[in-house]
Motif scaffolding. Structure first.
Motif, PDB file in Angstrom:
ATOM      1  N   GLY A   1      -4.142  -5.687   0.354  1.00  0.00           N
ATOM      2  CA  GLY A   1      -3.915  -4.031   0.718  1.00  0.00           C
ATOM      3  C   GLY A   1      -2.920  -4.700   1.421  1.00  0.00           C
ATOM      4  N   TRP A   2      -3.547  -5.168   2.979  1.00  0.00           N
ATOM      5  CA  TRP A   2      -2.273  -6.111   3.870  1.00  0.00           C
ATOM      6  C   TRP A   2      -0.725  -5.932   3.304  1.00  0.00           C
ATOM      7  CZ3 TRP A   2      -0.183 -10.319   4.476  1.00  0.00           C
ATOM      8  CH2 TRP A   2       0.673 -10.014   5.879  1.00  0.00           C
ATOM      9  N   LYS A   3      -0.401  -6.938   2.311  1.00  0.00           N
ATOM     10  CA  LYS A   3       0.674  -6.610   1.836  1.00  0.00           C
ATOM     11  C   LYS A   3       1.294  -5.438   0.796  1.00  0.00           C
ATOM     12  CE  LYS A   3      -0.877 -11.947   1.027  1.00  0.00           C
ATOM     13  NZ  LYS A   3      -1.243 -12.442   0.022  1.00  0.00           N
ATOM     14  N   LEU A   4       0.154  -5.006   0.528  1.00  0.00           N
ATOM     15  CA  LEU A   4       1.149  -3.694   0.002  1.00  0.00           C
ATOM     16  C   LEU A   4       1.338  -2.522   1.427  1.00  0.00           C
ATOM     17  CD1 LEU A   4       0.868  -1.342  -2.151  1.00  0.00           C
ATOM     18  CD2 LEU A   4      -1.495  -0.466  -1.747  1.00  0.00           C
TER      19      LEU A   4
ATOM     20  N   SER B   1       6.349  -6.746  -7.174  1.00  0.00           N
ATOM     21  CA  SER B   1       7.593  -8.105  -7.510  1.00  0.00           C
ATOM     22  C   SER B   1       7.133  -8.544  -7.732  1.00  0.00           C
ATOM     23  CB  SER B   1       8.638  -7.118  -6.272  1.00  0.00           C
ATOM     24  OG  SER B   1       9.861  -8.448  -6.870  1.00  0.00           O
ATOM     25  N   ALA B   2       7.730  -9.444  -8.824  1.00  0.00           N
ATOM     26  CA  ALA B   2       7.204 -11.442  -9.106  1.00  0.00           C
ATOM     27  C   ALA B   2       8.970 -11.920  -8.309  1.00  0.00           C
ATOM     28  CB  ALA B   2       7.588 -10.951 -10.244  1.00  0.00           C
ATOM     29  N   LYS B   3       9.416 -11.387  -7.299  1.00  0.00           N
ATOM     30  CA  LYS B   3      10.485 -11.816  -6.427  1.00  0.00           C
ATOM     31  C   LYS B   3      10.248 -11.891  -5.263  1.00  0.00           C
ATOM     32  CE  LYS B   3      14.646  -9.774  -9.192  1.00  0.00           C
ATOM     33  NZ  LYS B   3      15.903  -9.024  -8.781  1.00  0.00           N
ATOM     34  N   SER B   4       9.150 -11.145  -4.857  1.00  0.00           N
ATOM     35  CA  SER B   4       8.593 -11.275  -3.592  1.00  0.00           C
ATOM     36  C   SER B   4       7.378 -12.561  -3.705  1.00  0.00           C
ATOM     37  CB  SER B   4       7.361 -10.181  -3.383  1.00  0.00           C
ATOM     38  OG  SER B   4       6.240 -10.070  -2.368  1.00  0.00           O
ATOM     39  N   TRP B   5       8.104 -12.898  -2.147  1.00  0.00           N
ATOM     40  CA  TRP B   5       7.310 -14.545  -2.104  1.00  0.00           C
ATOM     41  C   TRP B   5       5.730 -13.808  -1.604  1.00  0.00           C
ATOM     42  CZ3 TRP B   5       4.608 -15.699   2.109  1.00  0.00           C
ATOM     43  CH2 TRP B   5       3.461 -17.665   2.561  1.00  0.00           C
ATOM     44  N   TRP B   6       5.432 -13.178  -1.242  1.00  0.00           N
ATOM     45  CA  TRP B   6       4.552 -12.445  -0.768  1.00  0.00           C
ATOM     46  C   TRP B   6       3.457 -12.359  -1.878  1.00  0.00           C
ATOM     47  CZ3 TRP B   6       1.991 -13.322   3.942  1.00  0.00           C
ATOM     48  CH2 TRP B   6       2.806 -13.337   4.847  1.00  0.00           C
TER      49      TRP B   6
ATOM     50  N   LEU C   1       5.047  -6.659  -1.021  1.00  0.00           N
ATOM     51  CA  LEU C   1       4.619  -6.716  -2.706  1.00  0.00           C
ATOM     52  C   LEU C   1       5.703  -6.105  -3.432  1.00  0.00           C
ATOM     53  CD1 LEU C   1       0.935  -6.044  -2.644  1.00  0.00           C
ATOM     54  CD2 LEU C   1       2.442  -8.339  -2.649  1.00  0.00           C
ATOM     55  N   VAL C   2       7.214  -5.421  -1.874  1.00  0.00           N
ATOM     56  CA  VAL C   2       8.250  -5.177  -2.312  1.00  0.00           C
ATOM     57  C   VAL C   2       9.247  -5.343  -3.116  1.00  0.00           C
ATOM     58  CG1 VAL C   2      10.262  -3.158  -1.856  1.00  0.00           C
ATOM     59  CG2 VAL C   2       7.955  -3.065  -0.982  1.00  0.00           C
TER      60      VAL C   2
ATOM     61  N   ALA D   1      -0.781   1.392  10.930  1.00  0.00           N
ATOM     62  CA  ALA D   1      -0.555   0.573   9.773  1.00  0.00           C
ATOM     63  C   ALA D   1      -2.838   0.349  10.628  1.00  0.00           C
ATOM     64  CB  ALA D   1      -0.929  -0.304  10.610  1.00  0.00           C
ATOM     65  N   LEU D   2      -2.856   0.602   8.885  1.00  0.00           N
ATOM     66  CA  LEU D   2      -4.944   0.452   8.473  1.00  0.00           C
ATOM     67  C   LEU D   2      -4.286  -0.821   7.409  1.00  0.00           C
ATOM     68  CD1 LEU D   2      -5.621   3.675   8.814  1.00  0.00           C
ATOM     69  CD2 LEU D   2      -6.108   2.438  10.205  1.00  0.00           C
ATOM     70  N   ILE D   3      -5.760  -1.918   7.547  1.00  0.00           N
ATOM     71  CA  ILE D   3      -5.607  -2.730   6.702  1.00  0.00           C
ATOM     72  C   ILE D   3      -6.875  -2.353   5.437  1.00  0.00           C
ATOM     73  CG2 ILE D   3      -4.710  -4.260   7.563  1.00  0.00           C
ATOM     74  CD1 ILE D   3      -7.554  -5.726   8.329  1.00  0.00           C
ATOM     75  N   THR D   4      -7.454  -1.174   5.565  1.00  0.00           N
ATOM     76  CA  THR D   4      -8.604  -0.642   5.105  1.00  0.00           C
ATOM     77  C   THR D   4      -8.460   1.379   5.245  1.00  0.00           C
ATOM     78  OG1 THR D   4     -10.459  -0.624   6.990  1.00  0.00           O
ATOM     79  CG2 THR D   4     -10.383  -2.073   5.872  1.00  0.00           C
ATOM     80  N   GLU D   5      -9.377   1.981   4.068  1.00  0.00           N
ATOM     81  CA  GLU D   5      -9.929   3.064   4.337  1.00  0.00           C
ATOM     82  C   GLU D   5     -11.029   3.261   3.779  1.00  0.00           C
ATOM     83  OE1 GLU D   5      -7.311   4.933   1.795  1.00  0.00           O
ATOM     84  OE2 GLU D   5      -7.238   3.251  -0.498  1.00  0.00           O
ATOM     85  N   ASN D   6     -11.615   4.138   4.490  1.00  0.00           N
ATOM     86  CA  ASN D   6     -13.366   3.815   4.508  1.00  0.00           C
ATOM     87  C   ASN D   6     -14.225   3.247   5.027  1.00  0.00           C
ATOM     88  OD1 ASN D   6     -13.320   7.445   4.556  1.00  0.00           O
ATOM     89  ND2 ASN D   6     -12.557   6.775   2.390  1.00  0.00           N
ATOM     90  N   GLY D   7     -13.589   2.120   5.035  1.00  0.00           N
ATOM     91  CA  GLY D   7     -14.047   0.800   5.403  1.00  0.00           C
ATOM     92  C   GLY D   7     -14.103  -0.716   4.286  1.00  0.00           C
ATOM     93  N   LEU D   8     -13.104  -0.138   3.429  1.00  0.00           N
ATOM     94  CA  LEU D   8     -12.804  -1.114   2.195  1.00  0.00           C
ATOM     95  C   LEU D   8     -11.572  -1.451   2.505  1.00  0.00           C
ATOM     96  CD1 LEU D   8     -16.208   0.778   0.180  1.00  0.00           C
ATOM     97  CD2 LEU D   8     -15.143  -1.382   0.700  1.00  0.00           C
ATOM     98  N   PRO D   9     -11.614  -1.927   1.289  1.00  0.00           N
ATOM     99  CA  PRO D   9     -10.055  -2.675   1.051  1.00  0.00           C
ATOM    100  C   PRO D   9      -9.283  -1.378   0.884  1.00  0.00           C
ATOM    101  CG  PRO D   9     -10.921  -4.341   0.209  1.00  0.00           C
ATOM    102  CD  PRO D   9     -11.651  -2.724   0.885  1.00  0.00           C
ATOM    103  N   ILE D  10      -7.840  -1.494   0.731  1.00  0.00           N
ATOM    104  CA  ILE D  10      -6.378   0.279   0.305  1.00  0.00           C
ATOM    105  C   ILE D  10      -6.671   0.360  -1.374  1.00  0.00           C
ATOM    106  CG2 ILE D  10      -4.630   0.756   0.014  1.00  0.00           C
ATOM    107  CD1 ILE D  10      -5.449   0.557   3.184  1.00  0.00           C
ATOM    108  N   LEU D  11      -7.455   1.562  -1.845  1.00  0.00           N
ATOM    109  CA  LEU D  11      -7.199   1.846  -2.707  1.00  0.00           C
ATOM    110  C   LEU D  11      -8.264   1.390  -3.931  1.00  0.00           C
ATOM    111  CD1 LEU D  11      -3.621   2.581  -3.782  1.00  0.00           C
ATOM    112  CD2 LEU D  11      -4.868   3.968  -2.557  1.00  0.00           C
TER     113      LEU D  11
END
Length: 358
Positions: A93-96, A120-125, A101-102, A20-30
């Motif tokens: 990024g952490w939520k993804l 998903s629009a059904k996701s509370w997050w 976000l599913v 589990a990571l919240i960054t890649e190369n020091g930045l948010p995911i993707l």
């Protein structure tokens, strides 16, 4: 954007195979695959249409917001990494990465491995994040901080639950006037501070104060608008979600500088997956000791506040009466959340003394 989606699919499958990571190369995911200019997004007749149900579109809005506000952040820090806005895309990024976000109902494959960029629009997050992204972005466009003043921005409505999500400045202003006002004030503050002759210290204080006022109002609004979506989650996940929302009361009162380094420090121990029935921190076997401790302390803080009939949060806010006190508050939060050996009783005794000193 279709090409970027294909690259992201391969990239995300690789991410799922790692820890589990919240960054890649020091930045948010993707982050590197997100657009950095408003003009890069789909548009027709000077109207940019954003699909907030696609992860790269949401991350693009954050990247554009960061790049548009950097010129106003000189009093915050010396580099672009010092902006407090970094906390928002890092959260996304952490939520993804953690699967939040599913589609929690399982009725669709939105957000799953076969459709990883779908939010998903059904996701509370994702609903909460919508309130932390769409309204501030539209406010920034309205105030001329984002964009060139000629392009209008409109969001695509989801196929379901469309009534929950506003899609334009006029729409959001009508449905959430207090929220829009808070974020407009934040962007006004940015512009005013860039022209002010007061000290950088005072500028920083005003910018962070306005920023956290916007965040708090976003969460307050989302707690009502998104409430029904909680029913799709397990009781431990619902408890964590409520505790996560409540923790913002403490963070906001310290005027926490949510730059890259500070945000990563506080987000790294967040749970790396959606909680399920039977999960009971601090004894969840497949989560790290840091994740277990964070979940346990979040719950302790919320329970203690309830036992004290809301007075713990009130005490905390009262204790954050000066910049020096807020600095102490930030250190105290870090000890409480990240140091398993830090006793909760010590937290209460220090807080009581801080209130007396104000």
């Amino acid at each position: 954007m279709n090409c970027l989606w294909s690259l992201s699919l391969l990239h995300l499958v690789t991410l799922w195979a790692n820890a589990a990571l919240i960054t890649e190369n020091g930045l948010p995911i993707l982050w590197d695959q997100a657009s950095s200019q408003l003009s890069d997004l789909p548009q027709a007749d000077n109207v940019v249409t954003v699909n907030p149900w696609n992860y790269l579109h949401r991350m693009s809005l954050y990247r554009i917001m960061l790049s548009s506000t950097n010129r106003y952040m000189g009093s915050i820090g010396s580099t672009e990494a010092d902006s407090p806005l970094w906390g928002l895309p890092l959260q996304l990024g952490w939520k993804l990465r953690s699967g939040r976000l599913v589609d929690p109902t399982g009725a669709t494959t939105c957000g799953q491995e076969v459709d990883p960029m779908c939010i998903s629009a059904k996701s509370w997050w994702s609903c909460v994040n919508h309130h932390l992204l769409v309204v501030p972005f539209l406010a920034g466009v309205r105030k001329g901080v984002i964009g060139d003043g000629f392009l209008q921005v409109q969001m695509q409505a989801p196929a379901e639950s469309a009534e929950v999500y506003c899609i334009s400045f006029a729409d959001c202003s009508a449905t959430h006037p207090d929220l829009m006002t808070k974020w407009e004030n934040f962007f006004d503050t940015l512009k005013n501070m860039s022209e002010s002759e007061i000290s950088d210290f005072e500028k920083r204080d005003q910018i962070l104060g306005a920023y956290w006022a916007g965040q708090q109002q976003s969460l307050k609004t989302a707690s009502s608008s998104c409430k029904e979506k909680m029913s799709a989650y397990s009781s431990p996940e619902v408890l964590f979600a409520n505790n996560w929302m409540n923790s913002a009361d403490y963070v906001a009162a310290t005027y926490f500088l949510s730059n890259i380094n500070n945000s990563v420090l506080f987000m790294s121990p967040l749970p790396s997956r959606v909680l399920k029935e039977g999960d009971s921190p601090p004894n969840i076997a497949d989560l790290s000791s840091e994740e277990n401790h964070t979940l346990y302390m979040f719950d302790w803080m919320n329970r203690m506040n309830r036992y004290l009939f809301g007075s713990l949060v009130k005490m905390w806010r009262s204790a954050m009466c000066s910049d020096k006190a807020r600095e102490k508050g930030r250190e105290l939060l870090q000890d409480l959340v990240q140091n398993p050996k830090f006793a909760a009783s010590t937290f209460l005794s220090i807080l009581t003394e801080m209130v007396r000193s104000c």
